[in-house]
Every structure is written in C-alpha cells, then in structure tokens.
Scaffold this motif. Structure first.
Motif, PDB file in Angstrom:
ATOM      1  N   ALA A 380       6.496 -15.088  -3.057  1.00  0.00           N
ATOM      2  CA  ALA A 380       5.491 -15.631  -3.979  1.00  0.00           C
ATOM      3  C   ALA A 380       4.116 -15.049  -3.671  1.00  0.00           C
ATOM      4  O   ALA A 380       3.374 -14.663  -4.581  1.00  0.00           O
ATOM      5  CB  ALA A 380       5.456 -17.150  -3.874  1.00  0.00           C
ATOM      6  N   ALA A 381       3.780 -14.981  -2.388  1.00  0.00           N
ATOM      7  CA  ALA A 381       2.479 -14.417  -2.002  1.00  0.00           C
ATOM      8  C   ALA A 381       2.351 -12.971  -2.471  1.00  0.00           C
ATOM      9  O   ALA A 381       1.288 -12.549  -2.933  1.00  0.00           O
ATOM     10  CB  ALA A 381       2.311 -14.502  -0.483  1.00  0.00           C
ATOM     11  N   GLY A 382       3.446 -12.207  -2.378  1.00  0.00           N
ATOM     12  CA  GLY A 382       3.425 -10.829  -2.866  1.00  0.00           C
ATOM     13  C   GLY A 382       3.178 -10.749  -4.368  1.00  0.00           C
ATOM     14  O   GLY A 382       2.424  -9.893  -4.846  1.00  0.00           O
ATOM     15  N   ARG A 383       3.818 -11.659  -5.125  1.00  0.00           N
ATOM     16  CA  ARG A 383       3.589 -11.694  -6.581  1.00  0.00           C
ATOM     17  C   ARG A 383       2.137 -12.039  -6.886  1.00  0.00           C
ATOM     18  O   ARG A 383       1.510 -11.421  -7.747  1.00  0.00           O
ATOM     19  CB  ARG A 383       4.497 -12.731  -7.240  1.00  0.00           C
ATOM     20  CG  ARG A 383       5.943 -12.371  -7.305  1.00  0.00           C
ATOM     21  CD  ARG A 383       6.664 -13.242  -8.327  1.00  0.00           C
ATOM     22  NE  ARG A 383       6.436 -14.670  -8.130  1.00  0.00           N
ATOM     23  CZ  ARG A 383       7.160 -15.450  -7.346  1.00  0.00           C
ATOM     24  NH1 ARG A 383       8.174 -14.936  -6.664  1.00  0.00           N
ATOM     25  NH2 ARG A 383       6.893 -16.739  -7.231  1.00  0.00           N
ATOM     26  N   PHE A 384       1.609 -13.034  -6.173  1.00  0.00           N
ATOM     27  CA  PHE A 384       0.229 -13.438  -6.410  1.00  0.00           C
ATOM     28  C   PHE A 384      -0.728 -12.284  -6.123  1.00  0.00           C
ATOM     29  O   PHE A 384      -1.701 -12.075  -6.847  1.00  0.00           O
ATOM     30  CB  PHE A 384      -0.128 -14.645  -5.540  1.00  0.00           C
ATOM     31  CG  PHE A 384       0.663 -15.882  -5.858  1.00  0.00           C
ATOM     32  CD1 PHE A 384       1.088 -16.138  -7.155  1.00  0.00           C
ATOM     33  CD2 PHE A 384       0.988 -16.798  -4.869  1.00  0.00           C
ATOM     34  CE1 PHE A 384       1.817 -17.288  -7.457  1.00  0.00           C
ATOM     35  CE2 PHE A 384       1.709 -17.949  -5.161  1.00  0.00           C
ATOM     36  CZ  PHE A 384       2.129 -18.195  -6.460  1.00  0.00           C
ATOM     37  N   GLU A 385      -0.454 -11.544  -5.066  1.00  0.00           N
ATOM     38  CA  GLU A 385      -1.320 -10.412  -4.722  1.00  0.00           C
ATOM     39  C   GLU A 385      -1.275  -9.335  -5.797  1.00  0.00           C
ATOM     40  O   GLU A 385      -2.298  -8.710  -6.098  1.00  0.00           O
ATOM     41  CB  GLU A 385      -0.911  -9.839  -3.363  1.00  0.00           C
ATOM     42  CG  GLU A 385      -1.302 -10.741  -2.191  1.00  0.00           C
ATOM     43  CD  GLU A 385      -0.694 -10.310  -0.878  1.00  0.00           C
ATOM     44  OE1 GLU A 385       0.063  -9.317  -0.873  1.00  0.00           O
ATOM     45  OE2 GLU A 385      -0.971 -10.959   0.150  1.00  0.00           O
ATOM     46  N   ARG A 386      -0.109  -9.119  -6.401  1.00  0.00           N
ATOM     47  CA  ARG A 386      -0.018  -8.135  -7.493  1.00  0.00           C
ATOM     48  C   ARG A 386      -0.850  -8.587  -8.690  1.00  0.00           C
ATOM     49  O   ARG A 386      -1.527  -7.770  -9.327  1.00  0.00           O
ATOM     50  CB  ARG A 386       1.441  -7.937  -7.911  1.00  0.00           C
ATOM     51  CG  ARG A 386       2.275  -7.158  -6.924  1.00  0.00           C
ATOM     52  CD  ARG A 386       3.565  -6.654  -7.574  1.00  0.00           C
ATOM     53  NE  ARG A 386       4.400  -7.717  -8.081  1.00  0.00           N
ATOM     54  CZ  ARG A 386       5.299  -8.367  -7.357  1.00  0.00           C
ATOM     55  NH1 ARG A 386       5.475  -8.050  -6.089  1.00  0.00           N
ATOM     56  NH2 ARG A 386       6.045  -9.319  -7.884  1.00  0.00           N
ATOM     57  N   VAL A 387      -0.780  -9.868  -9.017  1.00  0.00           N
ATOM     58  CA  VAL A 387      -1.573 -10.386 -10.137  1.00  0.00           C
ATOM     59  C   VAL A 387      -3.062 -10.238  -9.840  1.00  0.00           C
ATOM     60  O   VAL A 387      -3.839  -9.777 -10.677  1.00  0.00           O
ATOM     61  CB  VAL A 387      -1.228 -11.863 -10.420  1.00  0.00           C
ATOM     62  CG1 VAL A 387      -2.176 -12.439 -11.474  1.00  0.00           C
ATOM     63  CG2 VAL A 387       0.218 -11.995 -10.893  1.00  0.00           C
ATOM     64  N   LEU A 388      -3.454 -10.595  -8.621  1.00  0.00           N
ATOM     65  CA  LEU A 388      -4.869 -10.571  -8.258  1.00  0.00           C
ATOM     66  C   LEU A 388      -5.399  -9.156  -8.116  1.00  0.00           C
ATOM     67  O   LEU A 388      -6.608  -8.923  -8.193  1.00  0.00           O
ATOM     68  CB  LEU A 388      -5.083 -11.344  -6.952  1.00  0.00           C
ATOM     69  CG  LEU A 388      -4.851 -12.854  -7.070  1.00  0.00           C
ATOM     70  CD1 LEU A 388      -4.824 -13.498  -5.698  1.00  0.00           C
ATOM     71  CD2 LEU A 388      -5.916 -13.505  -7.941  1.00  0.00           C
ATOM     72  N   ALA A 389      -4.514  -8.192  -7.906  1.00  0.00           N
ATOM     73  CA  ALA A 389      -4.946  -6.799  -7.870  1.00  0.00           C
ATOM     74  C   ALA A 389      -5.292  -6.291  -9.258  1.00  0.00           C
ATOM     75  O   ALA A 389      -5.933  -5.256  -9.397  1.00  0.00           O
ATOM     76  CB  ALA A 389      -3.853  -5.918  -7.253  1.00  0.00           C
ATOM     77  N   ALA A 390      -4.878  -7.022 -10.290  1.00  0.00           N
ATOM     78  CA  ALA A 390      -5.148  -6.600 -11.668  1.00  0.00           C
ATOM     79  C   ALA A 390      -6.164  -7.475 -12.369  1.00  0.00           C
ATOM     80  O   ALA A 390      -6.740  -7.074 -13.376  1.00  0.00           O
ATOM     81  CB  ALA A 390      -3.835  -6.594 -12.475  1.00  0.00           C
ATOM     82  N   GLU A 391      -6.430  -8.680 -11.870  1.00  0.00           N
ATOM     83  CA  GLU A 391      -7.374  -9.588 -12.526  1.00  0.00           C
ATOM     84  C   GLU A 391      -7.844 -10.654 -11.545  1.00  0.00           C
ATOM     85  O   GLU A 391      -7.190 -10.939 -10.544  1.00  0.00           O
ATOM     86  CB  GLU A 391      -6.725 -10.266 -13.736  1.00  0.00           C
ATOM     87  CG  GLU A 391      -5.547 -11.169 -13.360  1.00  0.00           C
ATOM     88  CD  GLU A 391      -5.000 -11.935 -14.549  1.00  0.00           C
ATOM     89  OE1 GLU A 391      -5.774 -12.695 -15.157  1.00  0.00           O
ATOM     90  OE2 GLU A 391      -3.816 -11.772 -14.854  1.00  0.00           O
ATOM     91  N   VAL A 392      -9.006 -11.222 -11.841  1.00  0.00           N
ATOM     92  CA  VAL A 392      -9.523 -12.336 -11.050  1.00  0.00           C
ATOM     93  C   VAL A 392      -9.040 -13.616 -11.723  1.00  0.00           C
ATOM     94  O   VAL A 392      -9.538 -14.008 -12.764  1.00  0.00           O
ATOM     95  CB  VAL A 392     -11.059 -12.299 -10.993  1.00  0.00           C
ATOM     96  CG1 VAL A 392     -11.570 -13.447 -10.134  1.00  0.00           C
ATOM     97  CG2 VAL A 392     -11.537 -10.967 -10.443  1.00  0.00           C
ATOM     98  N   ASN A 393      -8.043 -14.277 -11.127  1.00  0.00           N
ATOM     99  CA  ASN A 393      -7.387 -15.417 -11.748  1.00  0.00           C
ATOM    100  C   ASN A 393      -7.513 -16.645 -10.842  1.00  0.00           C
ATOM    101  O   ASN A 393      -6.891 -16.703  -9.778  1.00  0.00           O
ATOM    102  CB  ASN A 393      -5.900 -15.081 -11.974  1.00  0.00           C
ATOM    103  CG  ASN A 393      -5.175 -16.133 -12.781  1.00  0.00           C
ATOM    104  OD1 ASN A 393      -5.255 -17.311 -12.494  1.00  0.00           O
ATOM    105  ND2 ASN A 393      -4.448 -15.691 -13.784  1.00  0.00           N
ATOM    106  N   PRO A 394      -8.331 -17.636 -11.235  1.00  0.00           N
ATOM    107  CA  PRO A 394      -8.556 -18.808 -10.361  1.00  0.00           C
ATOM    108  C   PRO A 394      -7.273 -19.548  -9.996  1.00  0.00           C
ATOM    109  O   PRO A 394      -7.097 -19.967  -8.852  1.00  0.00           O
ATOM    110  CB  PRO A 394      -9.492 -19.695 -11.198  1.00  0.00           C
ATOM    111  CG  PRO A 394     -10.191 -18.755 -12.127  1.00  0.00           C
ATOM    112  CD  PRO A 394      -9.177 -17.688 -12.446  1.00  0.00           C
ATOM    113  N   LYS A 395      -6.373 -19.722 -10.973  1.00  0.00           N
ATOM    114  CA  LYS A 395      -5.128 -20.448 -10.687  1.00  0.00           C
ATOM    115  C   LYS A 395      -4.316 -19.720  -9.615  1.00  0.00           C
ATOM    116  O   LYS A 395      -3.791 -20.332  -8.671  1.00  0.00           O
ATOM    117  CB  LYS A 395      -4.299 -20.590 -11.961  1.00  0.00           C
ATOM    118  CG  LYS A 395      -2.990 -21.355 -11.742  1.00  0.00           C
ATOM    119  CD  LYS A 395      -2.033 -21.209 -12.916  1.00  0.00           C
ATOM    120  CE  LYS A 395      -2.523 -21.914 -14.149  1.00  0.00           C
ATOM    121  NZ  LYS A 395      -1.522 -21.899 -15.237  1.00  0.00           N
TER     122      LYS A 395
END
Length: 612
Positions: A380-395
């Motif tokens: 899950a942490a890896g998925r979150f890091e991929r998302v955050l590498a593409a956008e600033v997402n507060p959730k």
C-alpha cells in the motif's frame, strides 16, 4: 530575447532568484507567475518563453498539473523543477518530464547554470525516429538505388547482421531494393510481400542502408512500389483504427486503476464497467471492478468472472478470500480498506491486513505493529508513493502516513504528515483531518523516546538521505524558532508542533549547522538538544551567550536525560527553560509562548529589524 518563466507561489523565491539572475539579463529575461493559471496564461500569451522553472506544491493546482499541460501544449519546452516536496520515486517520475530537479533551498548559481544549459539544448532535436519507411523507399526509387534497407528501433545504428547475431529485440526487418524497386523483404517470420507491407506501414523508426549484391537475390515481391505503398497505407489505416479502439479500452482500465489507487472507488466504477462491457474475457478488468464496487453481490459477481477466467491467479484468489470474510451478513454497501482494498463493514481495524483505520481517537492506543500484515501495508505504501509522485493528494498523504504509523515507522509517518500539514491548515474542509494529525503527533511525542532516532524502524540516519524540506515563509509576523536536534523523528515532531502553533521553523541537525544558520538568520528562540554530535548543547549555549548579537535570544534546552546533574547544569547555563523528552506538544507550545510573551514580540529581533 529568450524568456524564462518562473512559477512559484512564494514571493521570496522570486526575489532571491531574480536578484541572482540579473547578471544574465542580456541572455534571458525572467517572467514571473505565482500560480498555475497565471503560468498557463503566460505560455499562451507570450511566444518568447523558452524554458519553465516551476515548484510542485502551489495553491490553485499543483506543479504536476503544469507539467501535464506543458507535455500536451508545449512538448519541446524544457522544464526545471525546484521543490521542497521530497518523496520516494519523485525523482524517477519527474525524470522523463523535466530537464532537471532541484531540492529547496536551491543555490541560485546552480539554477542559473541549469537554465543556461536548458536554453542551449532547447533546439537540439535528435533526427532519429523522424523518418517513415515509405519516405525512404520513395527517395531510393527516385535515385534508382540498389541497396538493403535495415529497419529497426534500436538507439544505435548497428548493422542488421549484428542485430540478428545478438538476437536484438529491437530488430524489425529488411527491404531489398534493385534499382529502386522492392524485390524482397523479411520482417520477423514474414517474407516477401507480407513483410514488405508490414515494414512500409512503420513510422518513427531508424532506417540504415548498405550495399547489396543483387546477382543471387531471389525476387519474392512482384508488385510495383506504387501498388505496395497504396496497400501498405490501407493496412496501416486499418491497423490504426484497431490500435485506437484498443488504446481507448486500455485507457478505461488505466483510469479505473488510477482512481482505485487514489482511493476514489465510486468514480472508478464507471470506466471499469465500460471496460468489462467490451472486454468480458479480461480478468484484470473484473478484478479491479471487484475492488471498486461497494455492493457485496456485485463484488462477488465480478470476482466470480475473474476467477472463471484465471482460476490460478494469486491476486484473484487473494481478493476472493477477502470477500469471503464478509460472509452473507452484509447486504448494504460497505467500505474499502485504504491499504489492502478488503471489503468490510464499518470497523476500527481491517480484518484482512489488521491495520488500524484511525477512525476514532482511541485507535492510536491500540496500534500493534506485531499483528499487522507488513507485506500488504508495504505494498500500500508503494502505491501511495506512486500516486504522490504524480500529484499532491491530501487523502493519500494521510493514508501513506497512516500506513507507516501502523508499521511503527514514525520517522516515515511524520514525513508524510509533515507534507500534509501546510495543506490542511489553510483549508476548512480538512479540519477533522487536522485534528487527527494533531492527535497522531501528540501520540508519537508523548509515548516514544524520541531522542533514539530512526522512529520505530530503528534504522541509522544516512547523511543527506532525509534532509527536511525548508519552507521559506514570507509572512514577517510569524516568530522564528531554530530547532537544533539530531534525531529526525524528534525534529519532525517539534517542527510540526511549532508550525501548528503559528511559528516559522528553521532546523539544524548538529551544532556546526546551528551556528551556520544563526549567521544567516536571527531566530526569536532556540530549542537546543544537549546531546549533539560535533558540539554539545552546553557549548553552543555558551557561544550564543558570549556573542553580543545572540546573547538575548532565549534558549530552551532539550534532553531525554532525567538525572539531577543535567537539570542543574541546564539551570546554571543561562538557559531560559529545560524540557525533558518525551514531552507533550501542548507542553512545548506553552513553554515557548510563555517565554516569548515575557520578552515581547520585538525583544529578540535584531536592531536593524526593529528599526524598520
């Protein structure tokens, strides 16, 4: 004259960069934008912009949005990113989109050098991949050339025989021309006319030629070049239509997956349902649809299709097991675990990965890293890091921190909460989240021996690996606190606590860096750890009190030592206060405010600043 567009919401950054780059005014001119909309308007209005320098975190849209706009509208425009937003995979994600990435605070000369390189290389385009095979054949026909044309997508112009000998995966095939007429062709397993049509329909490839001895050449293509070219174009059009349909379907699946990874399950249902409607035999589509829908019957129906298509797929089997835990009791819509996607009724912890969902304050006291499924949480942490590498997402920032909180890695957890705090503090929609983060910080501060460093993970700090982002704040009414602390976890807790109390924070990891920071800035207070590498806290305090410019700055000593001798030394060393770690954030804020209120708002500011 060339123009460089600088995009950053901080006026201080604009001022610093502008003053440094003035000496290059004969080469380029700086154009300033303070948000994404202004930047996009400048790019549309001013055709003279040759390079863009942008931050990532900004109000009204983030830098990733601007990068996407540049790739769509101005793909040849070089871009430099300067950011304090530092997460795993960010550098890798940005590598294909930008010319260079700098971590704030950036040295102005380094930025100037990068801008000059970007402007110099802007128009240097590679001519590889610019040709179509059709164009080359038509040229050869006009000149009546006898040769072999080797068609491939390798980055090197190596000989086709080397490609075959080395089993090069980028090899495509060859056309054999006699006096400009195609006599034969090979393309993989295809030969003759089929191979010629395949090669002629290719574009964006590299084509190299070599001499051909046609005496022993067997002619297997008997149609004219014109006939072949027409048929190749028809074949290409048909292939393009098929590819476009396939690409549209793939985009639907990709969009559904992306939305699931952003934890937007309701929005993910529409593209995923459209995908499986046209691709009923695609197990991946049914699998992701089962993760997006919230009706237990639909979940089980989607999983049944995925299992029927790929009964041995481990991901499908894992989701089937998660759904089985629902049993037959849940008839209403259910929620999804943000970490492992397991369907569940409203519960404080996930029955599958055992992670706390932090839905209630008491959950913090029940965190147990021994029972959680570390594999699922790290995924899950890896998925979150991929998302955050593409956008600033507060959730996603919140749940990335929550994942590491469940893993007892407080250092990493605080990294994400630290990035989240500036966003949620200024947006009333996140008031509840801000309260949760405050409770988390207080939990870490009051229950852990923070001076041990490395958080729950217990890993040693590597030099430069976890440099904290420095927020340059142009709000002059905020009081500044210098925090001198070598433990990254303690430093983050103190920083977040002080920022939530309205203070500006400067950080130093040891005594040498602290003295350097004091040369550049005059804080209103110093929070000083006693046990520091290089120079201990007592020595630094002595230096401060002997210096006429710093002797009036109040100093609060921090230590985890609880021996009487340390307290006596603290009181005898002219420190304004002495705090024993661990301490509660409220206690820290109370001590800091109490000391500063006694001194008054202007007492610790430099004389020059007071005169202003």
């Amino acid at each position: 004259m060339k123009k460089v567009l600088l995009v950053d919401d901080d006026q201080v950054i604009h001022g610093l960069i502008n003053s440094t780059l003035n000496k290059y005014s004969s080469i380029f001119e700086l154009v300033h934008a303070f948000d994404i909309k202004t930047a996009e308007a400048a790019l549309e209005r001013d055709e003279g912009i040759s390079l863009v320098v942008t931050d990532i975190v900004m109000p009204g849209g983030d830098g990733f949005q601007l990068l996407a706009y540049l790739q769509d509208r101005h793909p040849d425009l070089p871009c430099i990113v300067i950011t304090s937003y530092e997460l795993p995979e960010l550098q890798e994600r940005l590598a294909g989109k930008v010319f260079q990435v700098f971590k704030k605070p950036v040295m102005s000369q380094e930025l100037a050098d990068a801008i000059l390189r970007g402007l110099k290389n802007q128009h240097k385009k590679s001519d590889l991949g610019e040709f179509s095979v059709v164009g080359i054949v038509q040229l050869m026909e006009t000149e009546g050339t006898t040769c072999r044309l080797d068609v491939h997508k390798s980055s090197d112009h190596h000989d086709i025989s080397q490609c075959i000998e080395q089993n090069c995966k980028e090899f495509r095939g060859s056309l054999f021309l006699v006096q400009g007429t195609i006599y034969d062709a090979v393309c993989g397993k295809l030969v003759g006319e089929e191979a010629a049509l395949k090669l002629l329909s290719m574009e964006g490839v590299q084509v190299s030629s070599c001499l051909l001895d046609s005496r022993n050449l067997v002619r297997r293509v008997h149609k004219s070049n014109q006939n072949l070219l027409i048929n190749a174009m028809i074949q290409k059009d048909h292939q393009c239509e098929e590819d476009e349909v396939q690409n549209q379907q793939q985009r639907l699946l990709d969009e559904g997956v992306r939305l699931c990874e952003r934890l937007e399950f309701t929005q993910a249902q529409k593209p995923l349902m459209a995908f499986v409607k046209e691709n009923r035999k695609n197990a991946a589509g049914w699998l992701w649809l089962s993760r997006a829908v919230t009706d237990p019957k639909k979940i089980k129906a989607a999983l049944a299709e995925a299992h029927r298509l790929e009964p041995e797929n481990p991901d499908v089997l894992a989701e089937v097991e998660k759904a089985r835990q629902l049993g037959g009791a849940a008839e209403a819509k259910i929620m999804r675990c943000p970490f492992c996607y397991a369907p569940q009724e409203q519960q404080p912890a996930c029955p599958c990965c055992k992670a706390s969902l932090l839905t209630e304050p008491s959950a913090l006291a029940k965190l147990d890293p021994q029972v959680v499924d570390r594999r699922l949480l790290l995924q899950a942490a890896g998925r979150f890091e991929r998302v955050l590498a593409a956008e600033v997402n507060p959730k996603i920032l919140f749940y990335a921190g929550a994942a590491y909180l469940n893993l007892n890695d407080f250092d990493k957890a605080l990294t994400y909460f630290d990035l989240l705090m500036p966003i949620i503090q200024v947006d009333s929609r996140y008031q509840k989240v801000a309260e949760q983060v405050g409770q988390i910080v207080e939990h870490i501060a009051s229950s852990q021996k923070l001076d041990e460093g490395g958080g729950g993970a217990g890993r040693p700090e590597q030099a430069g690996a976890r440099r904290e982002r420095q927020l340059i704040d142009n709000q002059t009414d905020k009081r500044t606190i210098l925090v001198v602390e070598d433990s990254p976890t303690t430093r983050k807790v103190i920083k977040m606590t002080l920022q939530s109390g309205g203070f500006r924070v400067i950080e130093a990891v040891d005594g040498v860096e602290a003295l350097s920071k004091l040369n550049d800035d005059r804080p209103d207070m110093v929070l000083l750890d006693i046990m520091l590498p290089k120079i201990d806290g007592y020595k630094i305090l002595s230096i401060l009190k002997k210096n006429s410019e710093t002797k009036e700055i109040p100093v609060v000593m921090l230590t985890s030592k609880n021996r009487i001798i340390d307290k006596v030394k603290g009181h005898l060393s002219s420190a304004s206060a002495y705090l024993t770690k661990p301490f509660k954030p409220a206690e820290l804020i109370s001590v800091v405010n109490g000391i500063l209120d006694k001194k008054g708002p202007e007492a610790s500011r430099p004389a020059a600043a007071q005169a202003e």
